[in-house]
Design a protein around this motif. Structure first.
Motif, mmCIF file in Angstrom:
data_model
loop_
_atom_site.group_PDB
_atom_site.id
_atom_site.type_symbol
_atom_site.label_atom_id
_atom_site.label_comp_id
_atom_site.label_asym_id
_atom_site.label_seq_id
_atom_site.Cartn_x
_atom_site.Cartn_y
_atom_site.Cartn_z
ATOM 1 N N ILE A 60 -21.099 21.344 -9.282
ATOM 2 C CA ILE A 60 -22.465 21.821 -9.473
ATOM 3 C C ILE A 60 -22.706 23.010 -8.555
ATOM 4 C CG2 ILE A 60 -24.912 21.228 -9.365
ATOM 5 C CD1 ILE A 60 -24.132 18.319 -9.765
ATOM 6 N N ASP A 61 -22.912 24.167 -9.158
ATOM 7 C CA ASP A 61 -23.197 25.399 -8.420
ATOM 8 C C ASP A 61 -24.670 25.721 -8.638
ATOM 9 O OD1 ASP A 61 -23.432 27.895 -7.325
ATOM 10 O OD2 ASP A 61 -21.730 28.772 -8.380
ATOM 11 N N GLY A 62 -25.519 25.172 -7.747
ATOM 12 C CA GLY A 62 -26.955 25.341 -7.915
ATOM 13 C C GLY A 62 -27.423 26.764 -7.788
ATOM 14 N N SER A 63 -26.805 27.537 -6.886
ATOM 15 C CA SER A 63 -27.238 28.924 -6.689
ATOM 16 C C SER A 63 -26.943 29.779 -7.917
ATOM 17 C CB SER A 63 -26.558 29.517 -5.460
ATOM 18 O OG SER A 63 -25.144 29.533 -5.618
ATOM 19 N N GLY A 64 -25.820 29.505 -8.577
ATOM 20 C CA GLY A 64 -25.466 30.265 -9.764
ATOM 21 C C GLY A 64 -25.914 29.611 -11.060
ATOM 22 N N LYS A 65 -26.461 28.373 -10.946
ATOM 23 C CA LYS A 65 -26.900 27.603 -12.107
ATOM 24 C C LYS A 65 -25.761 27.454 -13.119
ATOM 25 C CE LYS A 65 -31.800 28.699 -11.651
ATOM 26 N NZ LYS A 65 -33.035 29.180 -12.316
ATOM 27 N N ILE A 66 -24.603 27.031 -12.575
ATOM 28 C CA ILE A 66 -23.401 26.832 -13.377
ATOM 29 C C ILE A 66 -22.825 25.452 -13.063
ATOM 30 C CG2 ILE A 66 -21.060 27.645 -13.840
ATOM 31 C CD1 ILE A 66 -21.952 30.424 -12.970
ATOM 32 N N VAL A 67 -22.359 24.770 -14.092
ATOM 33 C CA VAL A 67 -21.637 23.513 -13.917
ATOM 34 C C VAL A 67 -20.217 23.726 -14.431
ATOM 35 C CG1 VAL A 67 -21.625 21.041 -14.327
ATOM 36 C CG2 VAL A 67 -23.797 22.288 -14.356
ATOM 37 N N ARG A 68 -19.228 23.548 -13.554
ATOM 38 C CA ARG A 68 -17.827 23.747 -13.926
ATOM 39 C C ARG A 68 -17.119 22.401 -14.026
ATOM 40 N NH1 ARG A 68 -18.890 27.231 -9.690
ATOM 41 N NH2 ARG A 68 -19.080 29.428 -10.280
ATOM 42 N N THR A 69 -16.171 22.335 -14.930
ATOM 43 C CA THR A 69 -15.349 21.136 -15.052
ATOM 44 C C THR A 69 -13.888 21.526 -15.116
ATOM 45 O OG1 THR A 69 -15.503 21.159 -17.469
ATOM 46 C CG2 THR A 69 -17.144 19.861 -16.276
ATOM 47 N N TRP A 70 -13.024 20.629 -14.641
ATOM 48 C CA TRP A 70 -11.579 20.803 -14.761
ATOM 49 C C TRP A 70 -10.922 19.433 -14.646
ATOM 50 C CZ3 TRP A 70 -14.328 22.488 -10.459
ATOM 51 C CH2 TRP A 70 -14.054 21.861 -9.239
ATOM 52 N N GLY A 71 -9.636 19.393 -14.866
ATOM 53 C CA GLY A 71 -8.934 18.120 -14.826
ATOM 54 C C GLY A 71 -9.074 17.369 -16.144
ATOM 55 N N THR A 72 -9.028 16.043 -16.064
ATOM 56 C CA THR A 72 -9.073 15.198 -17.257
ATOM 57 C C THR A 72 -10.357 15.421 -18.059
ATOM 58 O OG1 THR A 72 -7.801 13.510 -16.074
ATOM 59 C CG2 THR A 72 -8.946 12.816 -18.074
ATOM 60 N N ARG A 73 -10.185 15.597 -19.351
ATOM 61 C CA ARG A 73 -11.352 15.711 -20.224
ATOM 62 C C ARG A 73 -11.988 14.332 -20.407
ATOM 63 N NH1 ARG A 73 -12.895 19.887 -23.178
ATOM 64 N NH2 ARG A 73 -11.604 21.773 -23.276
ATOM 65 N N GLY A 74 -13.311 14.331 -20.579
ATOM 66 C CA GLY A 74 -13.981 13.047 -20.789
ATOM 67 C C GLY A 74 -15.353 13.031 -20.162
ATOM 68 N N ARG A 75 -15.548 12.137 -19.217
ATOM 69 C CA ARG A 75 -16.866 11.933 -18.645
ATOM 70 C C ARG A 75 -17.359 13.138 -17.837
ATOM 71 N NH1 ARG A 75 -20.055 9.077 -21.001
ATOM 72 N NH2 ARG A 75 -21.184 8.383 -19.111
ATOM 73 N N ALA A 76 -16.452 13.903 -17.251
ATOM 74 C CA ALA A 76 -16.865 15.093 -16.504
ATOM 75 C C ALA A 76 -17.515 16.109 -17.431
ATOM 76 C CB ALA A 76 -15.674 15.719 -15.793
ATOM 77 N N ASP A 77 -16.952 16.278 -18.613
ATOM 78 C CA ASP A 77 -17.528 17.214 -19.575
ATOM 79 C C ASP A 77 -18.878 16.722 -20.070
ATOM 80 O OD1 ASP A 77 -15.197 19.223 -20.050
ATOM 81 O OD2 ASP A 77 -14.250 17.262 -20.219
ATOM 82 N N ALA A 78 -18.996 15.405 -20.268
ATOM 83 C CA ALA A 78 -20.277 14.846 -20.701
ATOM 84 C C ALA A 78 -21.335 15.018 -19.615
ATOM 85 C CB ALA A 78 -20.103 13.377 -21.053
ATOM 86 N N LEU A 79 -20.958 14.786 -18.362
ATOM 87 C CA LEU A 79 -21.891 14.964 -17.255
ATOM 88 C C LEU A 79 -22.308 16.423 -17.143
ATOM 89 C CD1 LEU A 79 -23.426 14.088 -14.727
ATOM 90 C CD2 LEU A 79 -21.268 14.261 -13.439
ATOM 91 N N ALA A 80 -21.346 17.345 -17.282
ATOM 92 C CA ALA A 80 -21.664 18.770 -17.205
ATOM 93 C C ALA A 80 -22.654 19.173 -18.287
ATOM 94 C CB ALA A 80 -20.381 19.597 -17.317
ATOM 95 N N ALA A 81 -22.456 18.648 -19.502
ATOM 96 C CA ALA A 81 -23.372 18.973 -20.598
ATOM 97 C C ALA A 81 -24.767 18.451 -20.317
ATOM 98 C CB ALA A 81 -22.826 18.390 -21.904
ATOM 99 N N ALA A 82 -24.851 17.250 -19.746
ATOM 100 C CA ALA A 82 -26.163 16.673 -19.435
ATOM 101 C C ALA A 82 -26.858 17.458 -18.322
ATOM 102 C CB ALA A 82 -25.999 15.213 -19.029
ATOM 103 N N LEU A 83 -26.105 17.851 -17.306
ATOM 104 C CA LEU A 83 -26.683 18.649 -16.216
ATOM 105 C C LEU A 83 -27.159 20.000 -16.722
ATOM 106 C CD1 LEU A 83 -24.008 17.849 -13.482
ATOM 107 C CD2 LEU A 83 -26.445 17.299 -13.294
ATOM 108 N N ALA A 84 -26.338 20.650 -17.544
ATOM 109 C CA ALA A 84 -26.701 21.958 -18.072
ATOM 110 C C ALA A 84 -27.952 21.875 -18.943
ATOM 111 C CB ALA A 84 -25.540 22.536 -18.866
ATOM 112 N N GLU A 85 -28.054 20.815 -19.740
ATOM 113 C CA GLU A 85 -29.226 20.663 -20.601
ATOM 114 C C GLU A 85 -30.487 20.424 -19.777
ATOM 115 O OE1 GLU A 85 -30.755 17.885 -24.359
ATOM 116 O OE2 GLU A 85 -28.829 17.488 -23.378
ATOM 117 N N ALA A 86 -30.364 19.646 -18.687
ATOM 118 C CA ALA A 86 -31.527 19.341 -17.856
ATOM 119 C C ALA A 86 -32.070 20.574 -17.154
ATOM 120 C CB ALA A 86 -31.164 18.267 -16.835
#
Length: 337
Positions: A60-86
């Motif tokens: 979570i990069d609050g200053s840049g308003k960016i959520v990055r993901t890497w590594g295993t696909r799955g829950r991290a991508d879902a969390l990133a999508a939820a954070l970005a939408e919020a």
């Protein structure tokens, strides 16, 4: 029951850390059971990094308003999508780009012990990098890239940035004995970039085929470096000679002894007392540019002394010693112009 209560409190604490880093109003409690580890911001790492239980990473990069993901696909991508939408933020996925390893015969350790991962973290931190230990290895931040280091193998996730290339070359030079092998798919441009960086640090790369243009660029760079090295060497030699010349003009025998014959003749025979005094008080930086002229004058003085001595020896053999036939020199030039 005590263990269960402690686990629940730990999960609630992680959820609170997530809520603190997330956009305002984000429901972190829904992700409570997915959170394995949360690394809070620090002076060298301004973002919040979250490791999910399935092995994916979310940053979570609050200053840049960016959520990055890497590594295993799955829950991290879902969390990133939820954070970005919020927060109406942007998401970035850092896919695995390429890999590099110690050598063709080196083991490919996919898993490290906790102690090994922590040791790698300290190794990278000692070199100024932000690193995090995880069950799947040590994750290193290199500019906009993330690198998974398992000791003898490294994966670059995201762009093959200049920082990522420098990090891999540092690893090869300091931990892999100065050699490495490109094991992933490297574009020609990226092969050229890592090859020339390896040349600069004396690292040998297997599986790398640099283009002819980058080889020519390296040859030009080497030639430029050689000229610079020679120039600096001449400057250092000139500075030492100038300092010795000034010392000799001040009457220092050691300084006189360090001079080559032509400069020794210049300061002892060519100069008069006033000129030696002027030279003795001159700045070294003013003397260095004049050294070539001083050497020429010194060689001329040596030739004149040799000629005079030859005539004197000839006169001694043929007749009684006469006065010096060489008239006093009146063409003494100023020491520094």
């Amino acid at each position: 029951m005590a263990r269960g209560f402690k686990t629940a409190r730990a999960l609630d604490f992680k959820a609170q850390l997530l809520a603190d880093a997330a956009p305002q109003g984000f429901d972190a409690s829904a992700w409570r059971d997915d959170l394995h580890m949360i690394k809070q911001p620090s002076p060298g790492q301004p973002t919040t990094r979250i490791l999910l239980r399935d092995g994916g990473w979310c940053e979570i990069d609050g200053s840049g308003k960016i959520v990055r993901t890497w590594g295993t696909r799955g829950r991290a991508d879902a969390l990133a999508a939820a954070l970005a939408e919020a927060g109406d933020w942007e998401t970035q996925r850092l896919e695995r780009t390429t890999t590099i390893a110690r050598s063709p015969d080196a083991p490919r350790r996919e898993r490290l012990t906790e102690i090994q991962a922590e040791a790698l973290v300290h190794w990278w931190q000692d070199r100024g990098y932000s690193a995090t230990a995880a069950p799947d290895g040590c994750w290193v931040q290199a500019g906009t890239s993330r690198i998974r280091d398992t000791g003898d193998h490294m994966e670059i996730h995201g762009p093959v940035s200049d920082e990522a290339i420098r990090a891999t070359i540092i690893k090869a030079k300091e931990a892999w004995g100065g050699a490495a092998e490109l094991t992933g798919r490297w574009s020609q441009r990226d092969q050229d970039r890592i090859w020339i960086e390896a040349q600069r640090h004396g690292v040998q790369l297997e599986g790398c085929k640099p283009s002819d243009s980058v080889r020519r660029m390296w040859e030009r760079e080497q030639a430029t470096t050689e000229v610079h090295t020679q120039t600096m060497s001449l400057v250092r030699v000139g500075t030492r000679e100038a300092e010795s010349l000034r010392a000799a003009a001040q009457g220092d025998p050691a300084g006189l002894g360090r001079l080559p014959p032509e400069l020794r003749a210049f300061v002892t025979s060519y100069l008069d007392d006033d000129q030696r005094a002027e030279l003795a008080t001159s700045e070294t930086a003013d003397v260095v540019p004049e050294l070539s002229r001083f050497r020429t004058l010194g060689r001329e003085e040596l030739a004149r002394i040799e000629h005079r001595n030859a005539k004197r020896n000839q006169s001694t053999l043929s007749e009684p010693l006469k006065s010096d036939p060489h008239p006093a020199t009146n063409d003494l030039a100023p020491v520094l112009e």
